[in-house]
Design an enzyme around this catalytic site. Structure first.
Site, PDB file in Angstrom:
ATOM      1  N   LYS A 116      25.102  44.716  45.027  1.00 46.77           N
ATOM      2  CA  LYS A 116      24.686  45.382  43.640  1.00 46.77           C
ATOM      3  C   LYS A 116      23.828  44.507  42.795  1.00 46.77           C
ATOM      4  CE  LYS A 116      27.221  48.503  45.306  1.00 46.77           C
ATOM      5  NZ  LYS A 116      26.973  49.264  46.361  1.00 46.77           N
ATOM      6  N   GLU A 199      28.070  43.806  32.919  1.00 47.24           N
ATOM      7  CA  GLU A 199      27.106  44.665  32.415  1.00 47.24           C
ATOM      8  C   GLU A 199      27.824  45.195  31.021  1.00 47.24           C
ATOM      9  OE1 GLU A 199      26.494  48.028  34.833  1.00 47.24           O
ATOM     10  OE2 GLU A 199      24.998  47.323  36.082  1.00 47.24           O
ATOM     11  N   HIS A 234      37.753  57.893  40.270  1.00 51.65           N
ATOM     12  CA  HIS A 234      36.409  57.631  41.008  1.00 51.65           C
ATOM     13  C   HIS A 234      36.403  58.777  42.230  1.00 51.65           C
ATOM     14  CE1 HIS A 234      35.533  54.212  38.560  1.00 51.65           C
ATOM     15  NE2 HIS A 234      36.877  53.527  38.829  1.00 51.65           N
ATOM     16  N   ARG A 291      23.513  56.601  52.473  1.00 49.81           N
ATOM     17  CA  ARG A 291      24.356  57.325  53.490  1.00 49.81           C
ATOM     18  C   ARG A 291      24.160  58.832  52.859  1.00 49.81           C
ATOM     19  NH1 ARG A 291      28.476  56.009  49.655  1.00 49.81           N
ATOM     20  NH2 ARG A 291      29.094  57.868  48.649  1.00 49.81           N
TER      21      ARG A 291
HETATM   22  C1  MV4 Z   1      29.626  51.743  34.474  1.00 47.34           C
HETATM   23  C2  MV4 Z   1      30.227  52.577  33.560  1.00 47.34           C
HETATM   24  C3  MV4 Z   1      29.906  52.463  32.097  1.00 47.34           C
HETATM   25  N1  MV4 Z   1      29.010  51.219  31.771  1.00 47.34           N
HETATM   26  N2  MV4 Z   1      28.978  50.788  34.248  1.00 47.34           N
HETATM   27  C4  MV4 Z   1      32.315  53.008  38.132  1.00 47.34           C
HETATM   28  C5  MV4 Z   1      32.385  52.895  39.412  1.00 47.34           C
HETATM   29  C6  MV4 Z   1      30.912  52.330  39.772  1.00 47.34           C
HETATM   30  N3  MV4 Z   1      30.153  52.620  40.766  1.00 47.34           N
HETATM   31  C7  MV4 Z   1      30.062  52.383  38.488  1.00 47.34           C
HETATM   32  N4  MV4 Z   1      31.125  52.721  37.310  1.00 47.34           N
HETATM   33  C8  MV4 Z   1      30.869  52.708  36.191  1.00 47.34           C
HETATM   34  N5  MV4 Z   1      30.066  52.021  35.633  1.00 47.34           N
HETATM   35  C9  MV4 Z   1      28.389  50.309  32.701  1.00 47.34           C
HETATM   36  N6  MV4 Z   1      27.665  49.449  32.578  1.00 47.34           N
HETATM   37  C10 MV4 Z   1      31.141  53.605  33.862  1.00 47.34           C
HETATM   38  C11 MV4 Z   1      31.300  53.598  35.070  1.00 47.34           C
HETATM   39  C12 MV4 Z   1      32.362  54.713  35.486  1.00 47.34           C
HETATM   40  C13 MV4 Z   1      31.690  55.630  36.435  1.00 47.34           C
HETATM   41  C14 MV4 Z   1      30.513  55.919  36.938  1.00 47.34           C
HETATM   42  C15 MV4 Z   1      30.423  56.848  37.832  1.00 47.34           C
HETATM   43  C16 MV4 Z   1      31.209  57.911  38.247  1.00 47.34           C
HETATM   44  C17 MV4 Z   1      32.325  57.744  37.444  1.00 47.34           C
HETATM   45  C18 MV4 Z   1      32.679  56.777  36.536  1.00 47.34           C
HETATM   46  C19 MV4 Z   1      34.202  56.743  36.172  1.00 47.34           C
HETATM   47  C20 MV4 Z   1      34.463  55.713  35.288  1.00 47.34           C
HETATM   48  C21 MV4 Z   1      33.547  54.907  35.216  1.00 47.34           C
END
Ligand code: MV4
Length: 509
Positions: A116, A199, A234, A291
């Site tokens: 990432k 972040e 998730h 994917r």
């Molecule tokens: C975040 C976020 C808020 N702010 N990054 C969670 C899984 C990962 N792929 C990225 N995620 C998140 N990153 C910042 N800077 C909130 C999430 C997040 C989230 C993102 C996508 C789908 C579901 C989620 C559920 C909780 C938190």
């Protein structure tokens, strides 16, 4: 074009890929584990090979076993589906070494985007907006310094992560050391690499992703966005396209950003560019999924493009059969993931024998499923069994159709999350499109089976009774074919025995 493709997967996605192969006149090779002997993907394939016992590491995740079958069966190419080996760059290398085409991006792009930190650096350099924070690896000291600059709360994320593993929320400086230690050890255990970045924590946000596909001739096209905020721990549960939060101007900018990310990473084949979208309509790059995704049918129904067929064509070296200007998404599509989980019991997996299945169909309804009457749901794999995808001319038509189709679903013998979907699709906030990634966990609660709110103590007794009723194994509705079961169940109606004041169309069950 390929003559034969091995599908290194199971369940609904293995079937989905084989169906595309068959339409293209390509022979199919299935692999399967002990517990999948009677699975649908084994029966559908032209050839099928047992590769090991149920645990994934000894079968679907075994690179040597999959490659050995590909060689023996003389397959030209391997489609990995999603999960399992689909994002494993070493598997893509192993395919190449065995002179089998990996139907997916080049291993180099998989490695670049799988980390990432390098992904953020590459995509950010192409002008795509990033969440404030670092695009470099940090230790606890650097993390605390940067958090001081951008302001708390921050997220500590694993460079090798994705899907929520190795993430820690840090609300004040005191928590930083523990968070960094926890995230690093979790990431090392899960991915073999403990690198971290920081972040700014954005909340509330939506999760909006853009489907892209690229050929090896430098063409990359964005196929519209998907709204994926309806998730729990998730795990996405419902996806739709278009997103209610994305207007034409924002869409144009997000799709351009996704194409820029694909071009900057020398991407080929199908991929998904994930973004966070805040309430002021700012979007930020999150990561690229290298994917075919579970929710790809939503995009297929709106664009009319067969993404799997297109993946196969570009992997065989063909040019994309369309340009960006050809893409005119129409109407609205929604997907509900149907899983063997009991929504009345904190989504506990519900495994075992499926006595009887009847799946929805009819106008605007697509069912991508591995279910059949008599199926065994093994413990080793993901509990998702099917996807119900509905298209309509607009969002409310698609939702109405989905409600109709969900009510048609009959699964006897195991619990499914169909009742969850029906309750969500009746929720005012969902219907207004007012939700974010925290919606299910913070603002939605599953009602008890008779529709009463679970938290109402006065209804506890009724809820317990309903619970016990639900627990009793249901009578198998397998009809004898002569209507005798129906008659025996006391449900046969004639004009003479019709009960008073009950309409013919009224549901009797
Ligand atoms: C975040 C976020 C808020 N702010 N990054 C969670 C899984 C990962 N792929 C990225 N995620 C998140 N990153 C910042 N800077 C909130 C999430 C997040 C989230 C993102 C996508 C789908 C579901 C989620 C559920 C909780 C938190």
């Amino acid at each position: 074009m390929f003559k034969k493709i091995l599908i290194a997967n199971r369940g609904e996605i293995a079937l989905r890929v084989m169906r595309a192969c068959r339409e293209l006149g390509i022979a199919t090779v299935a692999v399967y584990s002990d517990v999948d002997r009677n699975a649908l993907h084994v029966r559908y394939a032209d050839e099928a090979y047992l590769i090991g016992p149920g645990p994934p590491l000894e079968s679907y995740l075994s690179i040597p076993k999959v490659i050995k079958v590909a060689k023996a069966a003389k397959a030209d190419a391997i489609h990995p589906g999603y999960g399992f080996l689909s994002e494993n760059a070493s598997f893509a290398d192993a395919c190449k070494k065995a002179r089998k085409v990996f139907i997916g991006p080049p291993a180099k792009a998989m490695r670049l985007l799988g980390d990432k930190i390098s992904a953020k650096r590459c995509v950010g350099a192409a002008g795509v907006p990033l969440v404030p924070g670092t695009d470099e690896e940090v230790d606890a000291e650097a993390a605390a310094r940067i958090a001081g600059e951008i302001g708390y709360p921050v997220l500590i994320k694993a460079a090798a992560g994705g899907g929520g593993k190795g993430i820690r929320l840090v609300s004040d400086p005191d928590q930083m050391n523990d968070a960094v230690r926890g995230a690093a050890s979790e990431a090392t255990a899960a991915f073999g690499h403990g690198g971290l970045f920081v972040e700014k924590y954005l909340s509330p946000v939506r999760h909006v992703e853009v489907q892209v596909i690229a050929d090896r001739h430098g063409n990359a096209v964005a196929l519209g966005e998907r709204e994926c905020s309806i998730q729990r721990r998730h795990q996405k549960l419902v996806e739709e396209s278009p997103s209610v939060a994305v207007d034409d101007d924002l869409r144009q900018r997000m799709l351009a950003a996704a194409v820029a990310a694909a071009k900057a990473s020398n991407y080929e084949n199908a991929g998904t560019v994930e973004f966070l979208l805040d309430s002021d309509k700012n979007f930020y790059f999150l990561e690229v999924n290298t994917r075919l995704q579970v929710e790809h049918p939503v995009t297929e129904l709106c664009t009319g493009i067969d993404l799997v067929a297109e993946q196969i064509r570009v992997a065989a070296g063909e040019r994309l059969s369309f340009t960006q200007e050809d893409i005119r998404p129409t109407g609205h599509a929604i997907e509900c993931r149907i899983s063997a989980e009991d929504p009345y019991n904190s989504f506990m997996p519900s495994l075992g024998h499926v006595d009887w299945v009847e799946e929805p169909s009819g106008p605007g309804v697509r069912v991508d499923s591995s279910l059949f009457s008599g199926a065994e749901i093994p413990y080793h794999y993901d509990p998702m069994l099917a996807k119900l995808i509905c298209w309509g001319p607009d969002r409310s038509a698609a939702i109405q159709r989905m409600v109709r189709a969900l009510r048609e679903y009959v699964v006897v013998g195991i619990q499914t999350n169909v009742p969850f979907h029906l309750q969500l699709l009746a929720d005012e906030r969902f219907l207004r499109g007012e939700f974010h990634t925290g919606f299910l966990e913070a603002e939605f609660s599953m009602a008890s089976p008779d529709g009463q709110p679970e938290e109402q103590a006065a209804l506890l007794v009724a809820a317990v009774l309903a619970h016990q009723k639900r627990r009793r194994p249901p009578a198998v509705a397998a009809p004898a074919g002569d209507g005798s079961a129906w008659k025996a169940a006391g449900r046969e109606r004639t004009l003479e025995n019709r009960p008073p004041r009950r309409g013919w169309h009224q549901r009797t069950g």
